[in-house]
Motif scaffolding. Structure first.
Motif, mmCIF file in Angstrom:
data_model
loop_
_atom_site.group_PDB
_atom_site.id
_atom_site.type_symbol
_atom_site.label_atom_id
_atom_site.label_comp_id
_atom_site.label_asym_id
_atom_site.label_seq_id
_atom_site.Cartn_x
_atom_site.Cartn_y
_atom_site.Cartn_z
ATOM 1 N N GLY A 235 4.733 5.293 -6.718
ATOM 2 C CA GLY A 235 3.893 6.090 -5.808
ATOM 3 C C GLY A 235 4.603 6.364 -4.496
ATOM 4 O O GLY A 235 4.661 7.500 -4.039
ATOM 5 N N VAL A 236 5.179 5.310 -3.908
ATOM 6 C CA VAL A 236 5.860 5.459 -2.616
ATOM 7 C C VAL A 236 7.016 6.463 -2.742
ATOM 8 O O VAL A 236 7.176 7.344 -1.898
ATOM 9 C CB VAL A 236 6.350 4.080 -2.115
ATOM 10 N N LEU A 237 7.785 6.338 -3.836
ATOM 11 C CA LEU A 237 8.924 7.251 -4.028
ATOM 12 C C LEU A 237 8.447 8.692 -4.187
ATOM 13 O O LEU A 237 9.015 9.627 -3.605
ATOM 14 C CB LEU A 237 9.735 6.834 -5.258
ATOM 15 N N PHE A 238 7.374 8.881 -4.973
ATOM 16 C CA PHE A 238 6.826 10.223 -5.212
ATOM 17 C C PHE A 238 6.322 10.845 -3.897
ATOM 18 O O PHE A 238 6.632 11.992 -3.571
ATOM 19 C CB PHE A 238 5.699 10.129 -6.250
ATOM 20 N N VAL B 55 -3.705 6.695 -1.407
ATOM 21 C CA VAL B 55 -3.958 5.906 -2.630
ATOM 22 C C VAL B 55 -2.837 4.880 -2.809
ATOM 23 O O VAL B 55 -3.082 3.708 -3.126
ATOM 24 C CB VAL B 55 -4.051 6.848 -3.868
ATOM 25 N N THR B 56 -1.589 5.305 -2.556
ATOM 26 C CA THR B 56 -0.437 4.400 -2.712
ATOM 27 C C THR B 56 -0.493 3.243 -1.719
ATOM 28 O O THR B 56 -0.181 2.102 -2.069
ATOM 29 C CB THR B 56 0.878 5.200 -2.526
ATOM 30 N N VAL B 57 -0.910 3.537 -0.479
ATOM 31 C CA VAL B 57 -1.025 2.473 0.534
ATOM 32 C C VAL B 57 -2.081 1.452 0.075
ATOM 33 O O VAL B 57 -1.865 0.233 0.141
ATOM 34 C CB VAL B 57 -1.392 3.075 1.917
ATOM 35 N N LEU C 160 -1.245 -12.119 -12.418
ATOM 36 C CA LEU C 160 0.170 -11.779 -12.193
ATOM 37 C C LEU C 160 0.596 -10.597 -13.050
ATOM 38 O O LEU C 160 1.417 -9.784 -12.634
ATOM 39 C CB LEU C 160 1.063 -12.991 -12.445
ATOM 40 N N ALA C 161 -0.008 -10.482 -14.248
ATOM 41 C CA ALA C 161 0.309 -9.315 -15.096
ATOM 42 C C ALA C 161 -0.168 -8.046 -14.380
ATOM 43 O O ALA C 161 0.556 -7.044 -14.308
ATOM 44 C CB ALA C 161 -0.367 -9.471 -16.455
ATOM 45 N N LEU C 162 -1.377 -8.131 -13.800
ATOM 46 C CA LEU C 162 -1.927 -6.991 -13.057
ATOM 47 C C LEU C 162 -1.040 -6.696 -11.842
ATOM 48 O O LEU C 162 -0.734 -5.541 -11.538
ATOM 49 C CB LEU C 162 -3.359 -7.332 -12.608
ATOM 50 N N HIS C 163 -0.609 -7.769 -11.169
ATOM 51 C CA HIS C 163 0.267 -7.632 -10.009
ATOM 52 C C HIS C 163 1.549 -6.880 -10.378
ATOM 53 O O HIS C 163 1.980 -5.977 -9.675
ATOM 54 C CB HIS C 163 0.593 -9.016 -9.430
ATOM 55 N N ARG C 164 2.140 -7.277 -11.514
ATOM 56 C CA ARG C 164 3.402 -6.640 -11.928
ATOM 57 C C ARG C 164 3.208 -5.143 -12.146
ATOM 58 O O ARG C 164 3.999 -4.327 -11.688
ATOM 59 C CB ARG C 164 3.915 -7.269 -13.225
ATOM 60 N N TRP C 165 2.094 -4.767 -12.847
ATOM 61 C CA TRP C 165 1.889 -3.353 -13.147
ATOM 62 C C TRP C 165 1.499 -2.548 -11.909
ATOM 63 O O TRP C 165 1.990 -1.438 -11.705
ATOM 64 C CB TRP C 165 0.863 -3.188 -14.283
ATOM 65 N N LEU C 166 0.645 -3.129 -11.067
ATOM 66 C CA LEU C 166 0.280 -2.419 -9.827
ATOM 67 C C LEU C 166 1.497 -2.304 -8.916
ATOM 68 O O LEU C 166 1.677 -1.310 -8.213
ATOM 69 C CB LEU C 166 -0.855 -3.146 -9.096
ATOM 70 N N GLY C 167 2.359 -3.347 -8.936
ATOM 71 C CA GLY C 167 3.584 -3.334 -8.138
ATOM 72 C C GLY C 167 4.504 -2.199 -8.557
ATOM 73 O O GLY C 167 5.017 -1.458 -7.719
ATOM 74 N N ARG C 168 4.680 -2.066 -9.884
ATOM 75 C CA ARG C 168 5.542 -0.968 -10.378
ATOM 76 C C ARG C 168 4.956 0.386 -9.983
ATOM 77 O O ARG C 168 5.668 1.296 -9.550
ATOM 78 C CB ARG C 168 5.679 -1.061 -11.900
ATOM 79 N N LEU C 169 3.625 0.512 -10.135
ATOM 80 C CA LEU C 169 2.938 1.768 -9.797
ATOM 81 C C LEU C 169 3.074 2.075 -8.290
ATOM 82 O O LEU C 169 3.291 3.227 -7.904
ATOM 83 C CB LEU C 169 1.452 1.610 -10.166
#
Ligand code: HEM
Ligand code: HEM
Length: 130
Positions: A115-118, A77-79, A102-111
């Motif tokens: 995700g990758v760290l988790f 899912v993260t990939v 870009l707002a969507l990009h920022r939030w998906l980017g943070r997620l």
């Protein structure tokens, strides 16, 4: 062996993605921020995809079932999230509804980064390092 390559590629991808996001968050006043963010995060995604291929090949060669646990499922899912984030980054440059994308990009980017760290932590727990 393939899983060690997977681990190494995923660690490198995580470093690239975190550095790229850090540039966007803390170095916005510098005129190099966009180029650095774009390069670091596109490179991060390419390494992430290479690492995913290694994991899939590793599981196939080992004869196991695909997507058998939490690490594997959240990992996939993260990939996918990271792919969408990069797509939005490039697409929004020319799009009409730039602000919303870009707002969507920022939030998906943070997620994606969370995700990758988790998933990385789950992976390290899985092989008994933590
Ligand atoms: C250092 C961190 C990591 C370690 C130690 C690790 C370890 C592993 C291991 C041992 C497997 C194979 C499991 C099995 O035999 O079924 C695996 C599969 C997988 N990993 Fe990781 N992983 C790490 C990071 C990541 C990250 C950051 C992602 C994605 C964001 C990821 C995505 C996947 C996926 C999608 C699979 C499933 C492949 C399949 O079922 O065909 N991994 N990982
Ligand atoms: C997986 C890769 C990527 C991730 C995780 C990511 C993540 C982020 C994050 C978290 C922000 C907001 C930073 C803040 O808090 O201010 C941001 C901003 C931005 N990113 Fe990315 N990004 C990625 C790839 C890209 C790419 C490839 C491009 C361009 C081709 C791009 C273009 C932008 C732009 C233009 C902004 C500024 C948005 C605004 O101010 O509204 N990003 N990115």
């Amino acid at each position: 062996m393939l899983i060690i390559i997977h681990l190494s590629l995923m660690s490198a991808a995580t470093l690239c993605l975190i550095s790229g996001v850090a540039v966007a968050m803390f170095k916005r006043s510098k005129n190099y921020w966009f180029k650095a963010h774009k390069t670091l995060n596109t490179t991060g995604l390419i390494i992430l995809l290479a690492g995913t291929v290694m994991a899939i090949v590793g599981v196939t060669v080992g004869g196991g079932g695909h997507l058998s646990g939490l690490h594997q499922r959240i990992g996939l899912v993260t990939v996918i999230l990271s792919c969408v984030t990069v797509f939005l980054g490039y697409y929004s440059i020319k799009a009409k509804n730039k602000t919303a994308l870009l707002a969507l990009h920022r939030w998906l980017g943070r997620l994606s980064v969370l995700g990758v760290l988790f998933v990385l932590i789950l992976g390290l727990i899985m092989i008994g390092i933590i």
